[in-house]
Design an enzyme around this catalytic site. Structure first.
Site, PDB file in Angstrom:
ATOM      1  N   VAL A  70       0.865  -1.178   0.000  1.00  0.00           N
ATOM      2  CA  VAL A  70       0.000   0.000   0.000  1.00  0.00           C
ATOM      3  C   VAL A  70       0.900   1.226   0.000  1.00  0.00           C
ATOM      4  O   VAL A  70       2.099   1.129   0.269  1.00  0.00           O
ATOM      5  CB  VAL A  70      -0.951   0.032   1.216  1.00  0.00           C
ATOM      6  CG1 VAL A  70      -1.978  -1.085   1.130  1.00  0.00           C
ATOM      7  CG2 VAL A  70      -0.169  -0.045   2.523  1.00  0.00           C
ATOM      8  N   SER A  71       0.322   2.380  -0.294  1.00  0.00           N
ATOM      9  CA  SER A  71       1.136   3.586  -0.445  1.00  0.00           C
ATOM     10  C   SER A  71       1.486   4.257   0.876  1.00  0.00           C
ATOM     11  O   SER A  71       2.569   4.829   1.022  1.00  0.00           O
ATOM     12  CB  SER A  71       0.418   4.592  -1.354  1.00  0.00           C
ATOM     13  OG  SER A  71       0.335   4.097  -2.673  1.00  0.00           O
TER      14      SER A  71
END
Length: 222
Positions: A70-71
């Site tokens: 995920v970012s």
């Protein structure tokens, strides 16, 4: 049932072709028939003896690795869901596996988890890499990693080929790209750089009218 070619036997047993060749060389799993040209064939009885993951592991097959990303840390719940889906997929197929979790932009290649994944691929320590979506691996350059996997006899599996990118993640990636190029063109402390990045952020956040934002961005770089 007739004899199975090495390719069909590999697919049915979960062992890679290279592993089967190695097992033949060591005498651990010798094909029941080999043609004059060297083509290997296996029997159904041999396949039945390799139907469990434990047996396949003892015969020398390499584990799989799931890669989940995920970012930002704020997306912890998304990461946990991603890990759960990837684990369920691999467990259902009887893979022996581990999971690598990463937090960072899809266009940032300097991530610890990604480095570890590339090392495992390059050293041929895994049989396959499993990701939920293509962009969970990298935003750009997926084909390059896919090619690296092929060179090292590693299968790259994408569970869901549906395009999947949250709008906020795409906005963050766009801002990062603009920041890199603006810094190179105008310098990190340049007023033009700050103005351009500010306009892109406001546009991405939807705080201003698109037309007006585009006009000011053009003024900033002209």
């Amino acid at each position: 049932m007739g004899l199975l070619s090495i390719g069909k036997f590999a697919k049915a047993s979960g062992l890679s072709v290279s592993t089967l060749r190695r097992l033949h060389a060591t005498g651990e799993l010798v094909p029941c028939h080999i043609t004059d040209s060297g083509t290997r064939y296996y029997s159904q009885d041999q396949l039945d003896s390799l139907t469990t993951p434990e047996r396949a592991t003892r015969m020398g097959d390499k584990p799989a690795v799931g890669y989940c990303r995920v970012s930002t840390r704020a997306q912890k719940d998304d990461l946990e869901t991603q890990v759960s889906n990837v684990e369920a997929y691999m467990a259902a197929r009887g893979y022996q596996y581990s999971i690598i979790q990463d937090i960072g932009s899809g266009i940032n290649y300097d991530k610890q988890g990604l480095h570890e994944l590339l090392r495992l691929i390059n050293e041929r320590q895994v049989s396959r890499v499993v990701v939920l979506y293509r962009d969970r691996l990298v935003r750009f350059g997926f084909e390059l990693i896919e090619y690296l996997c092929r060179l090292n006899d590693v299968t790259l599996e994408v569970i869901d080929h549906t395009a999947h990118s949250r709008e906020q993640e795409l906005s963050d990636d766009l801002i990062q790209i603009v920041t890199v190029f603006a810094n190179r063109l105008y310098g990190a402390r340049s007023k033009r750089t700050r103005t351009l990045i500010g306009e892109v952020k406001r546009h991405a956040d939807g705080q201003e009218d698109t037309t007006a934002a585009d006009q000011r961005t053009g003024d900033a770089v002209s």
